[in-house]
Scaffold this motif. Structure first.
Motif, PDB file in Angstrom:
ATOM      1  N   LYS A   1       0.833  -1.206   0.000  1.00 20.27           N
ATOM      2  CA  LYS A   1       0.000   0.000   0.000  1.00 20.27           C
ATOM      3  C   LYS A   1       0.866   1.255   0.000  1.00 20.27           C
ATOM      4  CE  LYS A   1      -4.090  -1.890   2.324  1.00 20.27           C
ATOM      5  NZ  LYS A   1      -4.868  -1.928   3.588  1.00 20.27           N
ATOM      6  N   ASP A   2       1.945   1.235   0.791  1.00 19.30           N
ATOM      7  CA  ASP A   2       2.854   2.385   0.837  1.00 19.30           C
ATOM      8  C   ASP A   2       3.431   2.665  -0.548  1.00 19.30           C
ATOM      9  OD1 ASP A   2       2.468   2.717   3.530  1.00 19.30           O
ATOM     10  OD2 ASP A   2       4.356   1.755   4.125  1.00 19.30           O
ATOM     11  N   PHE A   3       3.872   1.620  -1.227  1.00 23.72           N
ATOM     12  CA  PHE A   3       4.482   1.793  -2.547  1.00 23.72           C
ATOM     13  C   PHE A   3       3.461   2.306  -3.553  1.00 23.72           C
ATOM     14  CE2 PHE A   3       6.685   0.808  -6.428  1.00 23.72           C
ATOM     15  CZ  PHE A   3       8.021   0.931  -6.105  1.00 23.72           C
ATOM     16  N   ILE A   4       2.261   1.743  -3.524  1.00 22.20           N
ATOM     17  CA  ILE A   4       1.201   2.178  -4.442  1.00 22.20           C
ATOM     18  C   ILE A   4       0.822   3.634  -4.172  1.00 22.20           C
ATOM     19  CG2 ILE A   4      -1.216   1.832  -5.102  1.00 22.20           C
ATOM     20  CD1 ILE A   4      -0.755  -1.176  -4.406  1.00 22.20           C
ATOM     21  N   TYR A   5       0.658   3.971  -2.891  1.00 16.64           N
ATOM     22  CA  TYR A   5       0.249   5.339  -2.547  1.00 16.64           C
ATOM     23  C   TYR A   5       1.291   6.356  -3.010  1.00 16.64           C
ATOM     24  CZ  TYR A   5      -0.539   9.581   0.063  1.00 16.64           C
ATOM     25  OH  TYR A   5      -0.711  10.915   0.388  1.00 16.64           O
ATOM     26  N   TRP A   6       2.561   6.144  -2.664  1.00 19.99           N
ATOM     27  CA  TRP A   6       3.576   7.149  -2.967  1.00 19.99           C
ATOM     28  C   TRP A   6       3.865   7.233  -4.469  1.00 19.99           C
ATOM     29  CZ3 TRP A   6       4.202  10.832   0.203  1.00 19.99           C
ATOM     30  CH2 TRP A   6       4.124  10.626   1.573  1.00 19.99           C
ATOM     31  N   THR A   7       3.731   6.121  -5.182  1.00 23.11           N
ATOM     32  CA  THR A   7       3.860   6.169  -6.640  1.00 23.11           C
ATOM     33  C   THR A   7       2.822   7.118  -7.213  1.00 23.11           C
ATOM     34  OG1 THR A   7       4.727   3.908  -6.833  1.00 23.11           O
ATOM     35  CG2 THR A   7       3.671   4.840  -8.782  1.00 23.11           C
ATOM     36  N   ASN A   8       1.605   7.031  -6.725  1.00 19.44           N
ATOM     37  CA  ASN A   8       0.530   7.878  -7.233  1.00 19.44           C
ATOM     38  C   ASN A   8       0.619   9.309  -6.714  1.00 19.44           C
ATOM     39  OD1 ASN A   8      -1.332   6.356  -9.034  1.00 19.44           O
ATOM     40  ND2 ASN A   8      -1.329   4.936  -7.310  1.00 19.44           N
ATOM     41  N   PHE A   9       1.080   9.484  -5.494  1.00 19.74           N
ATOM     42  CA  PHE A   9       1.257  10.844  -4.973  1.00 19.74           C
ATOM     43  C   PHE A   9       2.250  11.599  -5.848  1.00 19.74           C
ATOM     44  CE2 PHE A   9       3.106  14.141  -2.358  1.00 19.74           C
ATOM     45  CZ  PHE A   9       2.028  14.659  -1.653  1.00 19.74           C
ATOM     46  N   ALA A  10       3.334  10.934  -6.238  1.00 19.95           N
ATOM     47  CA  ALA A  10       4.345  11.581  -7.081  1.00 19.95           C
ATOM     48  C   ALA A  10       3.798  11.919  -8.457  1.00 19.95           C
ATOM     49  CB  ALA A  10       5.567  10.677  -7.206  1.00 19.95           C
ATOM     50  N   ARG A  11       2.933  11.073  -9.002  1.00 21.03           N
ATOM     51  CA  ARG A  11       2.370  11.330 -10.332  1.00 21.03           C
ATOM     52  C   ARG A  11       1.338  12.453 -10.293  1.00 21.03           C
ATOM     53  NH1 ARG A  11       2.805   7.354 -14.459  1.00 21.03           N
ATOM     54  NH2 ARG A  11       0.671   7.767 -15.168  1.00 21.03           N
ATOM     55  N   LEU A  12       0.535  12.493  -9.247  1.00 24.11           N
ATOM     56  CA  LEU A  12      -0.545  13.477  -9.176  1.00 24.11           C
ATOM     57  C   LEU A  12      -0.090  14.826  -8.634  1.00 24.11           C
ATOM     58  CD1 LEU A  12      -3.344  11.139  -7.778  1.00 24.11           C
ATOM     59  CD2 LEU A  12      -3.179  12.034 -10.102  1.00 24.11           C
ATOM     60  N   PHE A  13       0.916  14.818  -7.763  1.00 24.42           N
ATOM     61  CA  PHE A  13       1.376  16.058  -7.117  1.00 24.42           C
ATOM     62  C   PHE A  13       2.902  16.151  -7.201  1.00 24.42           C
ATOM     63  CE2 PHE A  13      -2.239  14.169  -4.755  1.00 24.42           C
ATOM     64  CZ  PHE A  13      -3.230  15.064  -5.118  1.00 24.42           C
TER      65      PHE A  13
ATOM     66  N   LEU B   1       8.034   5.119 -14.249  1.00 25.32           N
ATOM     67  CA  LEU B   1       7.212   5.763 -13.224  1.00 25.32           C
ATOM     68  C   LEU B   1       6.522   7.020 -13.736  1.00 25.32           C
ATOM     69  CD1 LEU B   1       9.723   5.283 -10.301  1.00 25.32           C
ATOM     70  CD2 LEU B   1       7.398   4.360 -10.332  1.00 25.32           C
ATOM     71  N   MET B   2       7.156   7.695 -14.707  1.00 24.84           N
ATOM     72  CA  MET B   2       6.607   8.942 -15.230  1.00 24.84           C
ATOM     73  C   MET B   2       5.966   8.770 -16.606  1.00 24.84           C
ATOM     74  SD  MET B   2       9.466  11.782 -14.140  1.00 24.84           S
ATOM     75  CE  MET B   2       9.510  12.435 -12.470  1.00 24.84           C
ATOM     76  N   ASN B   3       5.769   7.551 -17.030  1.00 26.01           N
ATOM     77  CA  ASN B   3       5.207   7.299 -18.359  1.00 26.01           C
ATOM     78  C   ASN B   3       3.714   7.630 -18.367  1.00 26.01           C
ATOM     79  OD1 ASN B   3       4.216   6.186 -20.779  1.00 26.01           O
ATOM     80  ND2 ASN B   3       5.793   4.599 -20.771  1.00 26.01           N
ATOM     81  N   PRO B   4       3.286   8.615 -19.163  1.00 25.71           N
ATOM     82  CA  PRO B   4       1.864   8.995 -19.188  1.00 25.71           C
ATOM     83  C   PRO B   4       0.977   7.952 -19.850  1.00 25.71           C
ATOM     84  CG  PRO B   4       3.068  10.191 -20.875  1.00 25.71           C
ATOM     85  CD  PRO B   4       4.097   9.463 -20.060  1.00 25.71           C
ATOM     86  N   SER B   5       1.569   6.990 -20.556  1.00 21.15           N
ATOM     87  CA  SER B   5       0.777   5.970 -21.244  1.00 21.15           C
ATOM     88  C   SER B   5       0.263   4.896 -20.292  1.00 21.15           C
ATOM     89  CB  SER B   5       1.600   5.312 -22.350  1.00 21.15           C
ATOM     90  OG  SER B   5       1.974   6.251 -23.337  1.00 21.15           O
TER      91      SER B   5
END
Length: 225
Positions: free
Chosen positions: A62-74, A194-198
């Motif tokens: 959960k930590d890995f999933i959350y922070w991956t998405n936090f970095a993409r969104l913010f 990690l930063m791939n928009p596709s």
């Protein structure tokens, strides 16, 4: 691989179905806990908690999933409240890669959320368990000889896909930061994944190595089906 006051983290990436090279990044860090300045974004957390896959994941996953998405969104917030404090705490990570990463985040290119899905989670879990049985040997090929391509086809992936694998400490935010930094890897393959928009979906599995304090993390990505 633990040393006095230090630990070693090893990171690899597979860029696409057809790339065979497996570059390795390793870095020594000071052995001390890292706590980010960022507060948990409740809106993002609620969105992730709508996923049964997320709810059924372990705390580390959960930590890995959350922070991956936090970095993409913010991205700017992640840079200021997570990346910069980490770089200040771990001066060995400062350098060309860190400067490039800061510039990337400050562009504020917000990306879509990467929702966890069962098919990719199962594929990541099978491979992480396989690697953990091999005492942490890092490879994108499974013990039975299946390649990444074959593993993704088995998972029903019909579009583009990629995989990040890390071996390191328990703190999954630190594992993610080192994947972003890609120290010693000019191609910055982990960061590009990690930063791939596709990519729109991912699966994550974290497995502890037997008789070790090291953890294997496998992160699989895919484009829309």
């Amino acid at each position: 691989m633990t040393q006095k006051g230090l630990f070693l983290s090893i990171f690899l990436v597979f860029f696409s179905f057809f790339l065979n090279s497996q570059p390795i990044s390793s870095v020594f860090l000071e052995d001390k806990p890292f706590v980010p300045l960022a507060k948990i974004n409740q809106s993002l957390l609620r969105q992730l908690e709508e996923s049964a896959v997320f709810l059924n994941s372990s705390k580390l996953e959960k930590d890995f999933i959350y922070w991956t998405n936090f970095a993409r969104l913010f991205p700017v917030s992640f840079c200021d409240s997570v990346l910069m404090p980490f770089l200040n705490e771990q001066p060995r990570t400062r350098g060309t890669e860190a400067n490039e990463l800061i510039r990337e985040f400050r562009k504020n290119n917000q990306l879509s959320i990467l929702l966890p899905v069962q098919t990719l989670t199962k594929a990541a879990s099978e491979h992480a368990i396989d690697l953990s049985k091999r005492k942490g040997e890092i490879s994108h090929q499974s013990n039975n000889g299946n390649s990444f391509n074959q593993r993704m086809i088995k998972a029903g992936v019909t579009s583009c896909a990629a995989e990040n694998i890390s071996l390191g400490q328990e703190n999954q935010l630190v594992a993610l930061l080192l994947l972003y930094l890609d120290i010693g890897l000019p191609s910055a393959g982990h960061r590009k994944n990690l930063m791939n928009p596709s990519f729109t979906n991912m699966g994550v599995s974290v497995q502890k190595l037997k008789n070790s304090d090291q953890h294997i993390t496998v992160q699989d990505f895919r484009c829309p089906q």
